[in-house]
Scaffold this motif. Structure first.
Motif, PDB file in Angstrom:
ATOM      1  N   TYR A   7      -2.831  -2.777   3.396  1.00  0.00           N
ATOM      2  CA  TYR A   7      -2.955  -1.335   3.596  1.00  0.00           C
ATOM      3  C   TYR A   7      -3.439  -0.664   2.324  1.00  0.00           C
ATOM      4  O   TYR A   7      -3.128  -1.111   1.215  1.00  0.00           O
ATOM      5  CB  TYR A   7      -1.593  -0.744   3.986  1.00  0.00           C
ATOM      6  CG  TYR A   7      -1.051  -1.315   5.280  1.00  0.00           C
ATOM      7  CD1 TYR A   7      -1.348  -0.736   6.497  1.00  0.00           C
ATOM      8  CD2 TYR A   7      -0.251  -2.448   5.279  1.00  0.00           C
ATOM      9  CE1 TYR A   7      -0.873  -1.258   7.686  1.00  0.00           C
ATOM     10  CE2 TYR A   7       0.237  -2.991   6.452  1.00  0.00           C
ATOM     11  CZ  TYR A   7      -0.076  -2.386   7.652  1.00  0.00           C
ATOM     12  OH  TYR A   7       0.396  -2.914   8.823  1.00  0.00           O
ATOM     13  N   GLU A  12       1.766   4.345   4.991  1.00  0.00           N
ATOM     14  CA  GLU A  12       1.409   3.516   6.147  1.00  0.00           C
ATOM     15  C   GLU A  12       1.987   2.104   6.001  1.00  0.00           C
ATOM     16  O   GLU A  12       2.511   1.529   6.947  1.00  0.00           O
ATOM     17  CB  GLU A  12      -0.109   3.460   6.290  1.00  0.00           C
ATOM     18  CG  GLU A  12      -0.585   2.741   7.516  1.00  0.00           C
ATOM     19  CD  GLU A  12      -2.099   2.683   7.619  1.00  0.00           C
ATOM     20  OE1 GLU A  12      -2.574   2.071   8.590  1.00  0.00           O
ATOM     21  OE2 GLU A  12      -2.807   3.221   6.747  1.00  0.00           O
ATOM     22  N   ALA A  13       1.912   1.564   4.790  1.00  0.00           N
ATOM     23  CA  ALA A  13       2.442   0.220   4.528  1.00  0.00           C
ATOM     24  C   ALA A  13       3.957   0.193   4.697  1.00  0.00           C
ATOM     25  O   ALA A  13       4.507  -0.736   5.295  1.00  0.00           O
ATOM     26  CB  ALA A  13       2.050  -0.221   3.122  1.00  0.00           C
TER      27      ALA A  13
END
Length: 100
Positions: A7, A12-13
């Motif tokens: 990512y 988001e990760a």
């Protein structure tokens, strides 16, 4: 554990990491001014589905309507299975019989 995905965005990760079941680890690496986040975890179909990878959501929808498939759906199913065959080989997984 194996590398499951990479990512560019930390949030988001971290969200992806929270969706995984089993052993998991998020590691960042820096190259000049760019930081990437590597998500490691157990390579299972369930984890890949939770991460939204390999068109598993689309496969699920296709399989739910299997009795009424048209040529287009059969072709799409074949395309997805072809890519999943590669994934299965790379991660040492078996494709469930009911997907075929």
């Amino acid at each position: 554990m194996k590398l499951l995905n990479t990512y560019d965005d930390r949030d988001e990760a971290e969200n992806a990491e929270q969706r995984l079941i089993g052993e998991k680890r998020l590691a960042s690496e820096r190259d000049a001014t760019v930081v990437i986040y590597n998500l490691f975890g157990l390579p299972t179909w369930g984890n890949f589905h939770r991460l939204g990878m390999y068109r598993l959501d689309e496969l699920q929808v296709l399989l739910e309507g299997r009795a009424a498939w048209l040529a287009q759906e059969k072709e799409r199913h074949g395309e997805i299975l072809a890519s999943l065959t590669t994934v299965a080989k790379n991660y040492g997984l078996e494709i469930p019989q009911h997907w075929i």
